[in-house]
Design an enzyme around this catalytic site. Structure first.
Site, PDB file in Angstrom:
ATOM      1  N   SER A  94       0.939  -1.131  -0.012  1.00 18.44           N
ATOM      2  CA  SER A  94       0.195  -0.016  -0.104  1.00 18.44           C
ATOM      3  C   SER A  94       1.011   1.275  -0.190  1.00 18.44           C
ATOM      4  CB  SER A  94      -0.903   0.109   1.386  1.00 18.44           C
ATOM      5  OG  SER A  94      -1.493   1.180   1.631  1.00 18.44           O
ATOM      6  N   TYR A 105      -2.078  -0.801  10.352  1.00 20.78           N
ATOM      7  CA  TYR A 105      -2.193  -1.016   8.981  1.00 20.78           C
ATOM      8  C   TYR A 105      -0.870  -0.719   7.978  1.00 20.78           C
ATOM      9  CZ  TYR A 105      -4.017  -1.167   4.209  1.00 20.78           C
ATOM     10  OH  TYR A 105      -4.206  -1.354   3.014  1.00 20.78           O
TER      11      TYR A 105
END
Length: 247
Positions: free
Chosen positions: A139, A153
């Site tokens: 990401s 995350y």
């Protein structure tokens, strides 16, 4: 060239759309996820649309590490795999110290420990035949530490990127290829509750950029390239006070 591709986390979001787009390109697919009903619905859809393609589905919880190894081996026996996309992940999380260690723990386990299991299982298949393409979905959040509910995350996605780079260094110049894909803000079930923002990209075009980078076997790719290539550079070098205002 027709490839045999395994995608984890294929029952929804980016994994589901990758399955559609890879099938449209003529590839055979093995799709795994926890929700077998959704996998079977996707299998029926893709088989109807692409009758010449082989579409296999296997239920899999990537946090069941023994099942990861078993499912990868079983699938490879049915459809010899030459590309494995480690995609399964979750977006749970809470600010540290607010009593939600449970949410942060399952995020860490799913987004990194389970990724490690998938990488091990994939390379157990690829190393003996000295070929294959291993793809990690990271990401843009991996570029810097992120605050509040995104802290864990982002840390897991940074760990995934580092794991992939270590493998890429080890395998440099060899037939086994390793790619790290850094999606930007692409609409998916992970963020469906978020209102439309100027930087968010709809699922289909966002995944189209991911698929193009994977097909090109790029070592690293921030996708879609606009605005996420320049945005990643800004995130990387922005001083913390500026970064805090940006996010």
């Amino acid at each position: 060239m027709r490839r045999n591709i395994l995608i984890t986390g294929a029952s929804s979001g980016l994994g589901e759309e990758m399955a559609r787009q890879f099938a449209a390109k003529g590839h055979n697919l093995a799709l795994t996820a926890r929700r077998e009903d959704r996998l079977k619905a996707l299998q029926a859809e893709l088989t109807a649309a692409h009758p010449n393609a082989t579409i296999l589905v296997h239920p899999l919880d990537v946090n069941d590490h023994a099942a990861v190894f078993e499912t990868f081996k079983k699938t490879d026996a049915e459809l010899p795999l030459d590309r494995i996309i480690v995609n399964a992940g979750i977006g749970k999380g809470a600010p540290l110290g607010t009593g939600r260690f449970d949410a942060n723990l399952i995020t860490a386990q799913t987004n990194f420990t389970a990724v490690l299991a998938q990488a091990e299982a994939a390379l157990e298949l690829f190393r003996p035949r000295n070929t294959g393409h291993l793809v990690f979905i990271s990401s843009v959040a991996a570029v810097r530490g992120m605050p509040k509910s995104v802290t864990t995350y982002a840390a897991t996605k940074a760990a995934v990127a580092t794991l992939a780079e270590g493998l890429r260094l080890e395998l440099l110049g060899k037939p086994i290829k390793v790619s790290t894909i850094f999606p930007g803000y692409i609409r998916s079930e992970l963020n469906e509750h978020v209102a439309k923002t100027p930087l968010i990209v709809d699922t289909v075009p966002g995944v189209r950029a991911m698929v193009a980078a994977i097909e090109a076997e790029k070592a690293k790719a921030f996708v879609p390239s606009w605005p996420w290539v320049p945005m990643a550079r800004i995130l990387e070098f922005a001083p913390l006070p500026l970064l805090k205002r940006m996010i």
